[in-house]
Design a protein around this motif. Structure first.
Motif, PDB file in Angstrom:
ATOM      1  N   VAL A 113       0.859  -1.190   0.000  1.00 50.43           N
ATOM      2  CA  VAL A 113       0.000   0.000   0.000  1.00 50.43           C
ATOM      3  C   VAL A 113       0.888   1.231   0.000  1.00 50.43           C
ATOM      4  CG1 VAL A 113      -2.021  -1.050   1.053  1.00 50.43           C
ATOM      5  CG2 VAL A 113      -0.203  -0.199   2.524  1.00 50.43           C
ATOM      6  N   ARG A 114       0.574   2.151  -0.896  1.00 52.49           N
ATOM      7  CA  ARG A 114       1.359   3.381  -0.999  1.00 52.49           C
ATOM      8  C   ARG A 114       0.405   4.567  -1.089  1.00 52.49           C
ATOM      9  NH1 ARG A 114       4.679   2.721  -6.390  1.00 52.49           N
ATOM     10  NH2 ARG A 114       4.208   0.527  -6.127  1.00 52.49           N
TER      11      ARG A 114
ATOM     12  N   PHE B 243       3.713   2.890   2.438  1.00 50.69           N
ATOM     13  CA  PHE B 243       4.839   3.601   1.856  1.00 50.69           C
ATOM     14  C   PHE B 243       4.355   4.917   1.261  1.00 50.69           C
ATOM     15  CE2 PHE B 243       5.766  -0.897   1.872  1.00 50.69           C
ATOM     16  CZ  PHE B 243       7.012  -0.925   2.472  1.00 50.69           C
ATOM     17  N   ILE B 244       5.103   5.963   1.532  1.00 50.49           N
ATOM     18  CA  ILE B 244       4.738   7.312   1.100  1.00 50.49           C
ATOM     19  C   ILE B 244       5.632   7.717  -0.070  1.00 50.49           C
ATOM     20  CG2 ILE B 244       4.344   9.678   1.830  1.00 50.49           C
ATOM     21  CD1 ILE B 244       2.701   7.518   3.315  1.00 50.49           C
TER      22      ILE B 244
ATOM     23  N   ASP C  87       6.259  10.648  -3.491  1.00 52.70           N
ATOM     24  CA  ASP C  87       5.966  11.997  -3.957  1.00 52.70           C
ATOM     25  C   ASP C  87       5.227  11.924  -5.291  1.00 52.70           C
ATOM     26  OD1 ASP C  87       7.835  11.434  -5.915  1.00 52.70           O
ATOM     27  OD2 ASP C  87       9.412  12.687  -5.040  1.00 52.70           O
ATOM     28  N   ALA C  88       5.063  13.053  -5.940  1.00 51.19           N
ATOM     29  CA  ALA C  88       4.298  13.113  -7.182  1.00 51.19           C
ATOM     30  C   ALA C  88       4.941  12.308  -8.302  1.00 51.19           C
ATOM     31  CB  ALA C  88       4.132  14.567  -7.617  1.00 51.19           C
ATOM     32  N   ASP C  89       6.252  12.045  -8.210  1.00 48.14           N
ATOM     33  CA  ASP C  89       6.962  11.274  -9.225  1.00 48.14           C
ATOM     34  C   ASP C  89       7.148   9.813  -8.815  1.00 48.14           C
ATOM     35  OD1 ASP C  89       7.328  13.454 -10.982  1.00 48.14           O
ATOM     36  OD2 ASP C  89       8.979  14.190  -9.724  1.00 48.14           O
ATOM     37  N   GLU C  90       6.397   9.392  -7.793  1.00 46.09           N
ATOM     38  CA  GLU C  90       6.443   8.012  -7.304  1.00 46.09           C
ATOM     39  C   GLU C  90       7.761   7.662  -6.623  1.00 46.09           C
ATOM     40  OE1 GLU C  90       3.900   5.636  -7.289  1.00 46.09           O
ATOM     41  OE2 GLU C  90       2.690   7.359  -7.874  1.00 46.09           O
ATOM     42  N   ARG C  91       8.543   8.674  -6.247  1.00 45.85           N
ATOM     43  CA  ARG C  91       9.778   8.409  -5.512  1.00 45.85           C
ATOM     44  C   ARG C  91       9.465   8.163  -4.046  1.00 45.85           C
ATOM     45  NH1 ARG C  91      11.907  12.809  -8.815  1.00 45.85           N
ATOM     46  NH2 ARG C  91      11.341  14.194  -7.099  1.00 45.85           N
ATOM     47  N   LEU C  92      10.112   7.150  -3.475  1.00 45.09           N
ATOM     48  CA  LEU C  92       9.900   6.809  -2.074  1.00 45.09           C
ATOM     49  C   LEU C  92      10.468   7.913  -1.176  1.00 45.09           C
ATOM     50  CD1 LEU C  92       9.088   4.630   0.089  1.00 45.09           C
ATOM     51  CD2 LEU C  92      11.467   3.827  -0.076  1.00 45.09           C
ATOM     52  N   THR C  93       9.620   8.424  -0.293  1.00 44.41           N
ATOM     53  CA  THR C  93      10.083   9.477   0.633  1.00 44.41           C
ATOM     54  C   THR C  93       9.923   9.094   2.092  1.00 44.41           C
ATOM     55  OG1 THR C  93       7.918  10.562   0.533  1.00 44.41           O
ATOM     56  CG2 THR C  93       9.610  11.331  -1.011  1.00 44.41           C
ATOM     57  N   GLY C  94       9.094   8.096   2.385  1.00 44.48           N
ATOM     58  CA  GLY C  94       8.903   7.733   3.781  1.00 44.48           C
ATOM     59  C   GLY C  94       8.157   6.426   3.959  1.00 44.48           C
ATOM     60  N   VAL C  95       8.187   5.933   5.190  1.00 44.63           N
ATOM     61  CA  VAL C  95       7.484   4.708   5.569  1.00 44.63           C
ATOM     62  C   VAL C  95       6.592   5.031   6.765  1.00 44.63           C
ATOM     63  CG1 VAL C  95       7.728   2.370   6.485  1.00 44.63           C
ATOM     64  CG2 VAL C  95       9.311   3.187   4.738  1.00 44.63           C
ATOM     65  N   LEU C  96       5.354   4.560   6.691  1.00 47.26           N
ATOM     66  CA  LEU C  96       4.373   4.860   7.735  1.00 47.26           C
ATOM     67  C   LEU C  96       4.020   3.581   8.477  1.00 47.26           C
ATOM     68  CD1 LEU C  96       2.415   6.935   9.001  1.00 47.26           C
ATOM     69  CD2 LEU C  96       0.767   6.309   7.214  1.00 47.26           C
ATOM     70  N   ARG C  97       4.275   3.571   9.793  1.00 48.35           N
ATOM     71  CA  ARG C  97       3.898   2.417  10.601  1.00 48.35           C
ATOM     72  C   ARG C  97       2.402   2.471  10.882  1.00 48.35           C
ATOM     73  NH1 ARG C  97       8.488   2.945  15.219  1.00 48.35           N
ATOM     74  NH2 ARG C  97       7.480   4.977  15.302  1.00 48.35           N
TER      75      ARG C  97
ATOM     76  N   ASP D 149       3.822  14.132   8.697  1.00 50.34           N
ATOM     77  CA  ASP D 149       4.216  14.355  10.088  1.00 50.34           C
ATOM     78  C   ASP D 149       4.431  13.048  10.843  1.00 50.34           C
ATOM     79  OD1 ASP D 149       3.967  17.028   9.554  1.00 50.34           O
ATOM     80  OD2 ASP D 149       1.997  17.250  10.500  1.00 50.34           O
ATOM     81  N   LEU D 150       3.991  11.934  10.275  1.00 51.17           N
ATOM     82  CA  LEU D 150       4.068  10.648  10.974  1.00 51.17           C
ATOM     83  C   LEU D 150       5.122   9.710  10.382  1.00 51.17           C
ATOM     84  CD1 LEU D 150       0.269   9.783  11.366  1.00 51.17           C
ATOM     85  CD2 LEU D 150       1.807  10.607  13.147  1.00 51.17           C
ATOM     86  N   MET D 151       5.404   9.876   9.124  1.00 53.51           N
ATOM     87  CA  MET D 151       6.243   8.889   8.432  1.00 53.51           C
ATOM     88  C   MET D 151       7.704   8.950   8.873  1.00 53.51           C
ATOM     89  SD  MET D 151       6.673  10.544   4.636  1.00 53.51           S
ATOM     90  CE  MET D 151       7.850  11.877   4.306  1.00 53.51           C
ATOM     91  N   ILE D 152       8.377   7.822   8.707  1.00 53.90           N
ATOM     92  CA  ILE D 152       9.816   7.747   8.909  1.00 53.90           C
ATOM     93  C   ILE D 152      10.471   8.211   7.613  1.00 53.90           C
ATOM     94  CG2 ILE D 152      11.760   6.203   9.392  1.00 53.90           C
ATOM     95  CD1 ILE D 152       9.722   4.308  10.711  1.00 53.90           C
TER      96      ILE D 152
END
Length: 445
Positions: A136-137, A167-168, A170-180, A195-198
């Motif tokens: 899930v992203r 998984f978070i 950006d607009a270009d589908e680049r990985l920027t963070g992980v959300l528990r 504000d929550l993601m690693i």
């Protein structure tokens, strides 16, 4: 969903299609299923819920899994593949004949088919070939409420996912963070996921090799890690369990190769396929053994004069082969661990030469004493002892160097090292024994 195969006669020992796979022990179920003809296998699977059928097929030996899928009607095979994990689905597509694969892909959901095609382009020994795409992203602009709403709306689809993180991107589908998910559930609904993601999570490139992945998971106690392309775009997740499983498969295949089996084989496979795979190896070995036997032919007069030499020929050949196989195993292991490079031939040879001189001296002395005590001829002991000493040095040198040379030319060391080593040790062993005996023939007769 089940499929009607009522026109196919069912084995009278099976009351219902699902009965074969309803045994309490999976081993029994696999055994009975593997003995069924192809059309009856399709009937058995067609009588099951598609998820149960996929789970059962995934438990079969790999070669059998591919054969079973290839024997199914394309529509059924498409539904079955869609129920398999994405990495397994891509591996099966890769192994199928091109026409069979395309027929099945045409029946699949277009999005699933496109994903399978993309994953099938990867080797199964890199991150891209091992990753799953069931994840899930969410976009960086999402809020906690957005994520929760999406999970509720797609609960049926996500239920089969191993969802522990979101998984978070950006607009270009680049990985920027992980959300528990724990952080998600305990936060206010209006809170942005930013504000929550690693931030800046660890990730692996899609072209990272199996050895590099093994090192990564050894250094990080992760269940899985995101896989990205060269631009940092999120592609999937590589699970530690998938890496361990592939490493195990590679070891199993290496063992089969050393035994003369090019690929995994089960006896339920078609007869001529099994036969041709074995013959591909055995026919090459015929010529290699002829080369070794030709040395004996050159010295047949010496052998006829000193028949006792025939007793020691297989001993010297076998003992040298054992020493060489030890060197092959060490070189293969060090190559796999990255502890040696293919170009370091002289360094490896120096290490093996030292061992060969010591072990060759010990083994040569031992067999020489045995020969002397048996025939009471010190020159017979000198011939066989010297031959074993020299052949041991040759064997460890060949065994240590050949895997590196083969690796340098992108040839699998596990497949080719054995025949090369066997031929050289046999040929040299026969030559040393019979050549030395010819020089000392007057002392032996």
């Amino acid at each position: 969903m089940s499929y009607d195969h009522s026109d196919v006669p069912l084995d009278p020992s099976t009351e219902e299609p699902a009965a074969v796979v309803a045994e309490p022990l999976p081993e029994d179920a696999r055994l009975e299923f593997s003995r069924l003809p192809e059309d009856q296998q399709a009937e058995v699977l067609g009588g099951l819920d598609i998820d149960d059928a996929a789970e059962f097929v995934e438990r079969l030996p790999w070669e059998q899994t591919v054969d079973v899928v290839a024997g199914l009607p394309p529509e059924f095979a498409a539904d079955l593949l869609e129920a398999l994990p994405s990495d397994t689905r891509a591996d099966v597509i890769n192994e199928l004949e091109k026409d069979d694969a395309e027929a099945i892909l045409e029946e699949m959901d277009p999005e699933e088919a496109e994903s399978a095609r993309e994953l099938a382009q990867y080797s199964d020994d890199v991150a891209g070939g091992l990753m799953i795409t069931e994840l899930v992203r969410y976009d960086e602009s999402s809020t906690v409420q957005d994520v929760i709403d999406d999970m509720r709306e797609n609960a049926d689809r996500y239920r089969d996912y191993d969802v522990q993180y979101a998984f978070i991107v950006d607009a270009d589908e680049r990985l920027t963070g992980v959300l528990r998910l724990r952080d998600l559930l305990l936060s206010r609904r209006a809170k942005p996921v930013l504000d929550l993601m690693i931030r800046n999570p660890l990730a692996v490139r899609d072209d990272m090799t199996l050895e590099e992945l093994e090192t990564f998971f050894d250094e990080h106690n992760f269940i899985g890690v995101p896989a990205v392309d060269g631009a940092g775009r999120m592609l999937g997740v590589v699970r530690a369990s998938a890496v361990e499983e592939r490493l195990g498969e590679r070891k199993d295949l290496a063992y089969l190769n050393t035994q003369g089996l090019i690929k995994e084989e089960v006896r339920s496979m078609p007869l001529f396929r099994r036969s041709s795979r074995r013959l591909a190896w055995l026919s090459v070995n015929i010529f290699l053994n002829i080369i070794a036997a030709s040395v004996i032919a050159l010295y047949q007069d010496t052998l006829a004069s000193v028949i006792a030499l025939a007793v020691f020929l297989p001993i010297i050949s076998d003992m040298s082969g054992c020493s060489g196989n030890q060197a092959v195993a060490v070189s293969g292991r060090e190559l796999a661990l990255g502890l040696v490079r293919p170009a370091e031939l002289m360094w490896v040879w120096g290490k093996e030469l030292a061992v060969g001189l010591i072990n060759g001296s010990a083994l040569g002395l031992l067999i020489g004493i045995v020969a002397y005590l048996w025939k009471g001829n010190v020159f017979l002991g000198l011939v066989v002892g010297s031959a074993l000493f020299l052949n041991t040095v040759v064997a460890v040198s060949i065994g240590g160097l050949v895997p590196l040379i083969l690796k340098r030319f992108d040839v699998d060391p596990a497949v080719a090292s054995g025949p090369i080593l066997t031929t050289v040790t046999d040929m040299c062993g026969f030559f040393f024994v019979l050549g030395l005996a010819t020089l000392l023939l007057s002392k032996l007769v």
